[in-house]
Scaffold this motif. Structure first.
Motif, mmCIF file in Angstrom:
data_model
loop_
_atom_site.group_PDB
_atom_site.id
_atom_site.type_symbol
_atom_site.label_atom_id
_atom_site.label_comp_id
_atom_site.label_asym_id
_atom_site.label_seq_id
_atom_site.Cartn_x
_atom_site.Cartn_y
_atom_site.Cartn_z
ATOM 1 N N ALA A 210 0.832 -1.200 0.000
ATOM 2 C CA ALA A 210 0.000 0.000 0.000
ATOM 3 C C ALA A 210 0.870 1.254 0.000
ATOM 4 O O ALA A 210 0.546 2.255 -0.638
ATOM 5 N N SER A 211 2.000 1.172 0.717
ATOM 6 C CA SER A 211 2.926 2.303 0.742
ATOM 7 C C SER A 211 3.567 2.522 -0.617
ATOM 8 O O SER A 211 3.811 3.650 -1.033
ATOM 9 N N ALA A 212 3.854 1.423 -1.325
ATOM 10 C CA ALA A 212 4.540 1.511 -2.615
ATOM 11 C C ALA A 212 3.599 1.897 -3.754
ATOM 12 O O ALA A 212 4.044 2.370 -4.797
ATOM 13 N N CYS A 213 2.302 1.705 -3.563
ATOM 14 C CA CYS A 213 1.332 1.999 -4.623
ATOM 15 C C CYS A 213 1.006 3.487 -4.633
ATOM 16 O O CYS A 213 0.304 3.986 -3.750
ATOM 17 N N HIS A 214 1.495 4.195 -5.627
ATOM 18 C CA HIS A 214 1.290 5.636 -5.705
ATOM 19 C C HIS A 214 -0.137 6.002 -6.105
ATOM 20 O O HIS A 214 -0.557 7.146 -5.938
ATOM 21 N N GLU A 215 -0.869 5.045 -6.623
ATOM 22 C CA GLU A 215 -2.230 5.325 -7.103
ATOM 23 C C GLU A 215 -3.293 5.114 -6.026
ATOM 24 O O GLU A 215 -4.466 5.430 -6.238
ATOM 25 N N ALA B 133 -7.530 9.982 -14.244
ATOM 26 C CA ALA B 133 -8.295 11.124 -13.751
ATOM 27 C C ALA B 133 -8.947 10.807 -12.412
ATOM 28 O O ALA B 133 -8.958 11.639 -11.491
ATOM 29 N N ALA B 134 -9.465 9.587 -12.267
ATOM 30 C CA ALA B 134 -10.092 9.188 -11.008
ATOM 31 C C ALA B 134 -9.054 9.093 -9.891
ATOM 32 O O ALA B 134 -9.326 9.457 -8.742
#
Length: 232
Positions: free
Chosen positions: A20-25, A71-72
């Protein structure tokens, strides 16, 4: 549409929250102690989360999934009042107000620690002090957050500590061997309320199951302000 997207194996996931920390999205979150892909359209399919996972629980698959919606993702980020660089609630900075206590001269309290080492990674699998032990498995931060940690938790226990977010290991493997090879009478887990701390609770659950032993166990959850918010 059929596209490449991540898949999370809940059996392997230890709930550390590193993905979760590594996921920038913001596509991944920790829910009930396990990492979850929250929305397909937030996952760009690039896999920044894969190398962050210490247990190899994340892989790529090709399946029917909504297209990546940049965009979301940007809109969701904009809605957050206090966005965190790592996306982890456990890293959110906050001040805790305390009332200054009146100084009273008292005798220094003695440590209740009964063995060394205490880090799960450093502890031996077999040791004489495990025989007949009441085992305490605690997240590192709990001893700093809870003022009477020695008297209320360490006293009368053999203590093992660790941080599932910072230690790139699966504690369940070693804890399984400790429980399987020693006469452990009970296990108490003390964790913080933050989601990533679910990793240490899940590691103990897995270890108890895999050891093949029926041992009484319980979980105590500490709030970031140092109060006990749950005992189960």
């Amino acid at each position: 549409m059929i596209r490449k997207i991540i898949q999370i194996d809940e059996e392997k996931c230890n709930g550390c929250g590193a993905c979760a920390s590594a996921c920038h999205e913001g596509a991944i979150g920790v829910v009930d102690g396990k990492a979850k892909l929250l929305r397909d359209d937030y996952c760009d399919g690039l896999g920044d989360c894969l190398p962050a996972c210490p247990t190899g629980a994340i892989s790529f698959v090709e399946r029917e999934a909504a297209a990546y919606d940049e965009a979301a993702v940007l809109a969701a980020k904009a809605k957050k009042e206090q966005p965190l660089p790592c996306g982890c609630p456990g890293s959110a900075a906050k001040a805790i107000k305390r009332h200054e206590a009146v100084s009273v001269t008292t005798a220094p309290q003695e440590s209740q620690l009964r063995q060394w080492p205490v880090q799960i990674k450093l502890a031996p699998v077999n040791a004489s002090w495990f025989d007949g032990a009441k085992l305490l498995v605690a997240a590192d931060c709990t001893a700093y957050a809870y003022a009477s940690f020695h008297q209320d938790f360490i006293k009368g226990h053999i203590t093992l500590v660790g941080c599932p977010k910072l230690d790139a290991v699966d504690y369940a493997v070693k804890l399984t061997e400790i429980i399987r090879n020693n006469d452990i009478r009970s296990v108490t887990v003390v964790r913080m309320e933050v989601p990533c701390c679910g990793g240490i609770e899940n590691a103990v659950k897995t270890a108890l199951h895999d050891s093949g032993k029926l041992i009484p166990w319980n979980v105590v959850t500490i709030a970031t302000d140092g109060s006990i918010i749950e005992r189960v």
